[in-house]
Design an enzyme around this catalytic site. Sequence first.
Site, PDB file in Angstrom:
ATOM      1  N   TYR A 132       0.858  -1.189   0.000  1.00  0.00           N
ATOM      2  CA  TYR A 132       0.000   0.000   0.000  1.00  0.00           C
ATOM      3  C   TYR A 132       0.891   1.236   0.000  1.00  0.00           C
ATOM      4  CZ  TYR A 132      -3.868   3.132   0.739  1.00  0.00           C
ATOM      5  OH  TYR A 132      -4.803   4.124   0.543  1.00  0.00           O
TER       6      TYR A 132
ATOM      7  N   ASN B 115      -3.761   6.086   5.783  1.00  0.00           N
ATOM      8  CA  ASN B 115      -4.510   6.907   6.741  1.00  0.00           C
ATOM      9  C   ASN B 115      -5.282   6.025   7.726  1.00  0.00           C
ATOM     10  OD1 ASN B 115      -6.781   5.964   5.384  1.00  0.00           O
ATOM     11  ND2 ASN B 115      -7.095   7.853   4.233  1.00  0.00           N
TER      12      ASN B 115
ATOM     13  N   SER C 177       4.564   9.611  13.103  1.00  0.00           N
ATOM     14  CA  SER C 177       6.029   9.554  13.130  1.00  0.00           C
ATOM     15  C   SER C 177       6.564  10.204  14.401  1.00  0.00           C
ATOM     16  CB  SER C 177       6.574  10.275  11.903  1.00  0.00           C
ATOM     17  OG  SER C 177       7.922   9.941  11.707  1.00  0.00           O
TER      18      SER C 177
ATOM     19  N   GLN D 162      10.508  15.500  11.637  1.00  0.00           N
ATOM     20  CA  GLN D 162       9.369  14.612  11.915  1.00  0.00           C
ATOM     21  C   GLN D 162       8.086  15.406  12.076  1.00  0.00           C
ATOM     22  OE1 GLN D 162       9.865  11.248  11.445  1.00  0.00           O
ATOM     23  NE2 GLN D 162      11.714  12.296  10.808  1.00  0.00           N
TER      24      GLN D 162
ATOM     25  N   GLU E  57      10.476   5.577  17.790  1.00  0.00           N
ATOM     26  CA  GLU E  57      10.634   5.086  16.420  1.00  0.00           C
ATOM     27  C   GLU E  57      12.039   5.439  15.913  1.00  0.00           C
ATOM     28  OE1 GLU E  57       8.523   5.775  12.036  1.00  0.00           O
ATOM     29  OE2 GLU E  57       8.264   7.264  13.613  1.00  0.00           O
TER      30      GLU E  57
ATOM     31  N   GLU F 132      -0.997 -36.567  29.490  1.00  0.00           N
ATOM     32  CA  GLU F 132      -2.018 -35.606  29.040  1.00  0.00           C
ATOM     33  C   GLU F 132      -3.303 -36.305  28.623  1.00  0.00           C
ATOM     34  OE1 GLU F 132      -0.294 -33.230  25.944  1.00  0.00           O
ATOM     35  OE2 GLU F 132       1.048 -32.161  27.307  1.00  0.00           O
TER      36      GLU F 132
END
Length: 435
Positions: free
Chosen positions: A135, A219, A242, A264, A332, A420
């Site tokens: 994307y 977005n 960011s 940024q 980041e 088990e």
Amino acid sequence: MSRNQILKLNSAQEDFARQLDQLLAWESVSDEKVNLIVNEILAAVKQRGDEAVVEYTNRFDRLSAEAMADLEMSSERLQQALENLPQEQRQALETAAERIRIYHEKQKSDSWQYTEADGTMLGQKVTPMDRVGLYVPGGKASYPSSVLMNAMPAKVAGVAEIIMVVPTPDGEVNELVLAAAALAGVDRVFCIGGAQAVAALAYGTETVPKVDKIVGPGNIFVATAKRAVFGAVGIDMIAGPSEILVVCDGQTDPDWIAMDLFSQAEHDEDAQSILLSPDAAFIDAVEASINKLLPTMEREGIIEVSLRERAALIKVADLDEAMEVTNRIAPEHLELSVEDPEALVPQVRHAGAIFMGRYTAEALGDYCAGPNHVLPTSGTARFSSPLGVYDFQKRSSLIMFSADGASEMGKVASVLARGESLTAHARSAEYRIKK
């Protein structure tokens, strides 16, 4: 920006921890209204395929496509974009692509195996994914660098087919993005975006092939859709705004630091820029640089809101405390703008990317350093890593027992399985035990 509009904190304050938590608080996705819209789009695309994708694309991007064929870019068109680029842009793109490829080649994992004394073989088979979806934001917010950062590691991993989706609102096409797609070896490009593009990649339509993983930023509708389709396909991450955290000893030019914070903040109003320094006078100098340089910025309005709403200049006791606060933030991007950055690196436990020394601007990492710029945000560096070749490879375990190995391990499995109460498990193993 008038003085004192940027938040100033001191780690010695009694309520510093609370104020830091408040500063870092961020809800990435998503409100109820967005969820309802996204769920409706996902359901429509799943049910009606191409028809729904075309319908939503025409509505949201103000186009008049009649079929998906109208929304696919040919490989010749991509190549044309690359060939028609001004020489300087093409050279910059090619240099960045080559550096990104070389760095990611180092990440490639190979299959391995070993054989035990009794002839039992164990190992791991590493296989690239068959098909991934990329994307890419479109229109004015176009990022050719993101095309390279997402597609190059997939190519290095050996992914057979890369499908790119990029919206073209009002028919606005970004030639650099198309050129980057050609350079990175993207196989097919569709001019679609939003939740409908995510749905098309996740579920497949008559024209858009279903992918194994979706990567790339978008977005709030794209992020919400990616979260919703996770499970049907893999995703890279749900990215927040960011962030940059600069740790400075007070000896770097304050104009440099101000501009690093801007780098940024100019992304969007929700981006976060933070400075940590033990030098109070230097913090004041950086604030003065911010006030001096802000009016010279093209994106002054966005930077001003970002700094006012989400930035902070934080006085710490010393660089050791700066590293403690850094790990609490888990940024980041982390710039260590200090005399000896290598001495601080061992103290960093949580950061997406670490930029070391006064000359290493975070912006170099965004474009051409080589390491990936798709990084964990919103504190997720505590448990996440940058996008890389490993995100496009799968690992399968290899197990092959010899007769002797099956007999010995069958005894162990039998005991554990009966413990088990899984009798079929036990008996399946016991059949191979030598009498």
